[in-house]
Design a protein around this motif. Structure first.
Motif, PDB file in Angstrom:
ATOM      1  N   ALA A  36       0.826  -1.211   0.000  1.00 58.18           N
ATOM      2  CA  ALA A  36       0.000   0.000   0.000  1.00 58.18           C
ATOM      3  C   ALA A  36       0.862   1.263   0.000  1.00 58.18           C
ATOM      4  O   ALA A  36       0.595   2.220  -0.746  1.00 58.18           O
ATOM      5  CB  ALA A  36      -0.900  -0.003   1.237  1.00 58.18           C
ATOM      6  N   THR A  37       1.916   1.265   0.816  1.00 62.10           N
ATOM      7  CA  THR A  37       2.710   2.477   0.989  1.00 62.10           C
ATOM      8  C   THR A  37       3.470   2.829  -0.285  1.00 62.10           C
ATOM      9  O   THR A  37       3.373   3.960  -0.792  1.00 62.10           O
ATOM     10  CB  THR A  37       3.683   2.295   2.170  1.00 62.10           C
ATOM     11  OG1 THR A  37       2.938   1.861   3.307  1.00 62.10           O
ATOM     12  CG2 THR A  37       4.408   3.585   2.503  1.00 62.10           C
ATOM     13  N   GLU A  56       9.257  -4.513  -6.685  1.00 59.17           N
ATOM     14  CA  GLU A  56       8.692  -5.332  -5.607  1.00 59.17           C
ATOM     15  C   GLU A  56       9.342  -6.719  -5.690  1.00 59.17           C
ATOM     16  O   GLU A  56       9.320  -7.345  -6.747  1.00 59.17           O
ATOM     17  CB  GLU A  56       7.166  -5.412  -5.769  1.00 59.17           C
ATOM     18  CG  GLU A  56       6.487  -6.560  -5.068  1.00 59.17           C
ATOM     19  CD  GLU A  56       6.716  -6.599  -3.553  1.00 59.17           C
ATOM     20  OE1 GLU A  56       6.493  -5.571  -2.888  1.00 59.17           O
ATOM     21  OE2 GLU A  56       7.142  -7.668  -3.048  1.00 59.17           O
ATOM     22  N   SER A  57       9.892  -7.177  -4.585  1.00 62.40           N
ATOM     23  CA  SER A  57      10.654  -8.429  -4.615  1.00 62.40           C
ATOM     24  C   SER A  57       9.771  -9.654  -4.839  1.00 62.40           C
ATOM     25  O   SER A  57      10.228 -10.654  -5.374  1.00 62.40           O
ATOM     26  CB  SER A  57      11.441  -8.596  -3.312  1.00 62.40           C
ATOM     27  OG  SER A  57      10.558  -8.540  -2.209  1.00 62.40           O
ATOM     28  N   THR A  64       2.249  -7.292   4.040  1.00 62.94           N
ATOM     29  CA  THR A  64       1.144  -6.980   4.949  1.00 62.94           C
ATOM     30  C   THR A  64      -0.108  -6.528   4.198  1.00 62.94           C
ATOM     31  O   THR A  64      -1.230  -6.728   4.675  1.00 62.94           O
ATOM     32  CB  THR A  64       1.610  -5.869   5.920  1.00 62.94           C
ATOM     33  OG1 THR A  64       2.841  -6.302   6.526  1.00 62.94           O
ATOM     34  CG2 THR A  64       0.600  -5.618   7.006  1.00 62.94           C
ATOM     35  N   SER A  65       0.069  -5.943   3.029  1.00 65.70           N
ATOM     36  CA  SER A  65      -1.046  -5.260   2.362  1.00 65.70           C
ATOM     37  C   SER A  65      -2.135  -6.161   1.798  1.00 65.70           C
ATOM     38  O   SER A  65      -3.145  -5.667   1.299  1.00 65.70           O
ATOM     39  CB  SER A  65      -0.515  -4.325   1.266  1.00 65.70           C
ATOM     40  OG  SER A  65       0.257  -3.314   1.857  1.00 65.70           O
ATOM     41  N   THR A  69      -7.511  -6.467   8.037  1.00 61.55           N
ATOM     42  CA  THR A  69      -8.863  -6.859   8.457  1.00 61.55           C
ATOM     43  C   THR A  69      -9.893  -6.388   7.428  1.00 61.55           C
ATOM     44  O   THR A  69     -11.068  -6.684   7.556  1.00 61.55           O
ATOM     45  CB  THR A  69      -9.164  -6.269   9.859  1.00 61.55           C
ATOM     46  OG1 THR A  69      -8.030  -6.527  10.703  1.00 61.55           O
ATOM     47  CG2 THR A  69     -10.362  -6.903  10.514  1.00 61.55           C
ATOM     48  N   LEU A  71     -10.754  -3.245   6.707  1.00 62.05           N
ATOM     49  CA  LEU A  71     -11.542  -2.096   7.146  1.00 62.05           C
ATOM     50  C   LEU A  71     -10.962  -0.809   6.602  1.00 62.05           C
ATOM     51  O   LEU A  71      -9.751  -0.575   6.707  1.00 62.05           O
ATOM     52  CB  LEU A  71     -11.563  -2.014   8.670  1.00 62.05           C
ATOM     53  CG  LEU A  71     -12.029  -3.263   9.421  1.00 62.05           C
ATOM     54  CD1 LEU A  71     -11.978  -3.033  10.923  1.00 62.05           C
ATOM     55  CD2 LEU A  71     -13.434  -3.631   8.985  1.00 62.05           C
ATOM     56  N   ALA A 199      15.172  -5.184  -4.839  1.00 61.29           N
ATOM     57  CA  ALA A 199      16.231  -4.184  -4.674  1.00 61.29           C
ATOM     58  C   ALA A 199      17.327  -4.843  -3.844  1.00 61.29           C
ATOM     59  O   ALA A 199      17.117  -5.166  -2.678  1.00 61.29           O
ATOM     60  CB  ALA A 199      15.693  -2.947  -3.972  1.00 61.29           C
ATOM     61  N   ARG A 312       8.033 -14.383   5.534  1.00 61.32           N
ATOM     62  CA  ARG A 312       7.126 -13.982   4.460  1.00 61.32           C
ATOM     63  C   ARG A 312       5.741 -14.565   4.685  1.00 61.32           C
ATOM     64  O   ARG A 312       4.742 -13.981   4.295  1.00 61.32           O
ATOM     65  CB  ARG A 312       7.671 -14.478   3.115  1.00 61.32           C
ATOM     66  CG  ARG A 312       8.852 -13.676   2.650  1.00 61.32           C
ATOM     67  CD  ARG A 312       8.380 -12.309   2.274  1.00 61.32           C
ATOM     68  NE  ARG A 312       9.488 -11.406   2.038  1.00 61.32           N
ATOM     69  CZ  ARG A 312       9.327 -10.188   1.558  1.00 61.32           C
ATOM     70  NH1 ARG A 312       8.128  -9.720   1.305  1.00 61.32           N
ATOM     71  NH2 ARG A 312      10.360  -9.417   1.373  1.00 61.32           N
ATOM     72  N   GLY A 384       1.699   3.453   9.849  1.00 57.63           N
ATOM     73  CA  GLY A 384       0.437   3.924   9.266  1.00 57.63           C
ATOM     74  C   GLY A 384      -0.517   2.770   9.023  1.00 57.63           C
ATOM     75  O   GLY A 384      -0.360   1.680   9.554  1.00 57.63           O
ATOM     76  N   TRP A 386      -3.541   1.046   5.955  1.00 56.72           N
ATOM     77  CA  TRP A 386      -3.985   1.029   4.555  1.00 56.72           C
ATOM     78  C   TRP A 386      -4.841   2.254   4.258  1.00 56.72           C
ATOM     79  O   TRP A 386      -4.667   2.951   3.260  1.00 56.72           O
ATOM     80  CB  TRP A 386      -4.819  -0.235   4.304  1.00 56.72           C
ATOM     81  CG  TRP A 386      -4.374  -1.127   3.203  1.00 56.72           C
ATOM     82  CD1 TRP A 386      -4.036  -2.439   3.319  1.00 56.72           C
ATOM     83  CD2 TRP A 386      -4.245  -0.811   1.798  1.00 56.72           C
ATOM     84  NE1 TRP A 386      -3.704  -2.956   2.082  1.00 56.72           N
ATOM     85  CE2 TRP A 386      -3.835  -1.978   1.131  1.00 56.72           C
ATOM     86  CE3 TRP A 386      -4.439   0.342   1.040  1.00 56.72           C
ATOM     87  CZ2 TRP A 386      -3.618  -2.022  -0.246  1.00 56.72           C
ATOM     88  CZ3 TRP A 386      -4.210   0.312  -0.336  1.00 56.72           C
ATOM     89  CH2 TRP A 386      -3.806  -0.859  -0.961  1.00 56.72           C
ATOM     90  N   THR A 387      -5.792   2.516   5.158  1.00 56.93           N
ATOM     91  CA  THR A 387      -6.755   3.596   4.933  1.00 56.93           C
ATOM     92  C   THR A 387      -6.067   4.921   4.610  1.00 56.93           C
ATOM     93  O   THR A 387      -6.584   5.717   3.827  1.00 56.93           O
ATOM     94  CB  THR A 387      -7.640   3.757   6.188  1.00 56.93           C
ATOM     95  OG1 THR A 387      -8.195   2.481   6.521  1.00 56.93           O
ATOM     96  CG2 THR A 387      -8.750   4.769   5.976  1.00 56.93           C
TER      97      THR A 387
END
Ligand SMILES: Cc1cc2nc3c(=O)[nH]c(=O)nc-3n(C[C@H](O)[C@H](O)[C@H](O)COP(=O)(O)OP(=O)(O)OC[C@H]3O[C@@H](n4cnc5c(N)ncnc54)[C@H](O)[C@@H]3O)c2cc1C
Length: 533
Positions: A36-37, A56-57, A64-65, A69, A71, A199, A312, A384, A386-387
């Motif tokens: 997300a970030t 992205e590896s 995590t994304s 949950t 929400l 990376a 992972r 932070g 996702w929202t």
């Protein structure tokens, strides 16, 4: 059903992506991490007109994304902590997200059932404040319910001892598909995004970070990518790159992330029918627990357990499984047992430790994410939720400007930027609570229907055409990419997902020509069914 105007989805051919990556051109911004970030930063930067590359590896949202949950929320529990600014910002972002991706994020009412007389007025007052903070971004009025109204809305809630409840509004979303929508929207604005590309190292010029060395995970080919600034958006893994930066600039770095894992378990919808979530504000050990109707099943969770390793695929602890089942039993008439669990999955939260010795620190602001710029110019963003990914991205761009890494550009460009699938798509007409299907593609439904196999279902809600679409337009390379993150079957019903691996693999192989890794997925599906004894 509103399918919107026909869209022309861009191809995501691997060969073309790698050819572009190999070109010796400098970028304005290189981003490491496709959760997300990182994806939020890529979209913001591309929308401002910067040249952007993101690597992205693993797969987009593999970290995590894809394990939230689900929400889209202001964070009721931050209210209890008195963090008003954080809640207000998240509530604002909540409505922005619901507007920009209505096919993937929608409002959902929640009920907090009360079994003690003081609970309704006490928590209800907080939820009324939650409403007030949302202001015009509110999704619906908080309501105090009596016992009968509560049972009408939550027919499977435990009835004995029930006093009443409070109904309030938040949102829910499809996290992994939202990540893909961010990636594809950024790509449509010229950004180059490559999954399965790690990376491996940082490049330096005159002691300043000047790019990346990355490696195609499929071919082991190495690439040098030059960039004016480099963003480390690798979630719980940010310290790996920070460590490399510290060694290169001979300045030791202290870890900034303390990972904490959260477990979710999925059960059949009969445990919580209807389109209402159940929220427990304070479990036996003081946490918040949710039961959320999602894509035809119910998600139960979550936990908050510190752990040292950064696996992972983290495994749940027995205590966490017991905790969720026991707490659910306190609020549901029929208690879910171990045999009812269709899938169990674990995500790692990047909790941020206070930093003071290595560049600037935003910890003092009432925000739960942190943006740090090292002395050599590596920008790290983590924490932070996702929202708030969009607001986090704006902060990162602002920090890059303050540090002279980019020039000032207009802000707020993503506030009204519709994501892929949302263009000309007015009414979802279908709830995210209900089983998955074509509706999740928003205005791209006609593009999916145009592909071979549109009428051939592997299982309800998953067609051969969707797998072809995933390979051609959504960067999918493996069976896991398809069944875990394009379709969410692994998270919903791991046994069923495992049983479809071979067929999905055949279709994928026709599309990509590479090993779709069926065996690896079958093993993963078994893990998602395994509850520790
Ligand atoms: C259990 C749980 C429940 C949650 N529920 C919610 C919720 O309901 N709502 C909400 O708003 N938020 C929720 N969150 C928070 C939210 O999910 C996270 O804040 C967010 O997903 C973090 O995204 P990220 O991009 O920072 O990290 P990640 O998604 O982990 O992305 C980092 C990426 O970097 C990649 N990477 C690592 N190293 C490298 C490298 N060397 N090269 C290339 N790539 C690399 C990884 O593979 C990974 O994909 C929840 C979090 C947890 C743990």
């Amino acid at each position: 059903m509103n399918m919107g105007a026909a869209q022309q989805p861009q191809p995501t051919l691997r060969h073309d992506l790698m050819t572009r990556l190999a070109q010796p051109r400098p970028y304005d911004m290189a981003i490491v991490g496709g959760g997300a970030t990182g994806l939020g930063v890529a979209l913001d930067a591309a929308a401002r007109g910067l040249s952007v590359v993101l690597v992205e590896s693993h797969d987009f949202a593999k970290g995590t994304s894809s394990r939230a949950t689900k929400l889209v929320h202001g964070g009721v529990r931050y209210l209890a902590q008195g963090n008003i600014a954080l809640v207000r910002e998240a509530l604002h972002e909540r409505s922005t997200l619901l507007h920009n991706a209505p096919h993937l994020a929608q409002p959902l009412p929640f009920i907090m059932p009360s079994y003690k007389c003081w609970e309704t007025p006490f928590y209800g007052a907080g939820l009324v404040l939650y409403d007030a903070l949302a202001g015009r971004a509110g999704l619906g009025k908080t309501e105090f319910l009596n016992r009968a109204q509560t049972l009408q809305a939550l027919p499977t809630a435990r009835a004995d001892g029930l006093k009443g409840g409070v109904k309030y509004w938040d949102g829910q979303f499809n996290d992994a598909r939202l990540a893909l929508a961010l990636a594809r929207t950024a790509a449509a604005r010229g950004a180059l995004l490559v999954n399965y590309c790690r990376a491996a190292d940082l490049l330096y010029e005159c002691g300043k970070v000047a790019g990346l060395v990355c490696e195609d995970v499929e071919t082991r080919q190495s690439f040098k990518v030059r960039s004016r600034c480099v963003i480390n958006a690798t979630g719980v893994w940010v310290d790996e790159l920070r460590q490399k930066d510290g060694e290169a600039s001979q300045r030791p770095t202290r870890p900034m992330v303390a990972p904490s894992q959260g477990v979710h378990m999925v059960v059949e919808r009969e445990f919580l029918p209807g389109r209402v979530g159940l929220m427990v504000p304070k479990t036996a050990d003081g946490r918040v627990l949710f039961a959320v109707p999602w894509l035809g099943k119910v998600i139960l969770g979550t936990t908050d357990t510190p752990r040292q390793d950064l696996a992972r695929e983290p495994q749940p602890f027995r205590e966490e499984v017991e905790f969720i089942l026991n707490e659910s039993a306190r609020y549901l008439r029929r208690a879910p047992g171990r045999a009812d669990v269709k899938s169990v999955w674990v995500g790692l939260r990047p909790l941020v430790k206070p930093q003071d010795e290595d560049g600037d620190n935003t910890k003092g602001l009432s925000r739960e994410h942190t943006v740090l710029v090292s002395r050599s110019g590596l920008v790290t963003v983590t924490g932070g939720k996702w929202t708030t990914y969009r607001a986090m991205a704006e902060d990162v761009l602002q920090k890059c400007f303050e540090k002279n890494l980019i020039s000032r550009l207009s802000t707020g460009v993503t506030a009204n930027l519709l994501l892929v699938g949302a263009e000309n798509f007015k009414s979802p007409g279908h709830s995210i609570c209900e089983p998955p299907g074509l509706h999740g593609y928003g205005s791209e439904q006609s593009a999916v229907l145009a592909l071979p196999g549109a009428g051939t279902e592997l299982t309800s809600g998953l067609t051969e055409a969707m797998i072809r679409f995933a390979a051609r337009h959504e960067y999918a390379r493996t069976v896991e990419d398809v069944l875990a993150r394009r379709s969410r079957l692994l998270f919903l019903d791991a046994r069923l997902a495992g049983s479809l691996a071979a067929r999905a693999g055949e279709i994928l192989l026709q599309e990509t020509g590479i090993d779709p890794q069926v065996e690896a997925f079958s093993a993963l599906a078994r893990d998602y069914l395994h509850l520790p004894e």
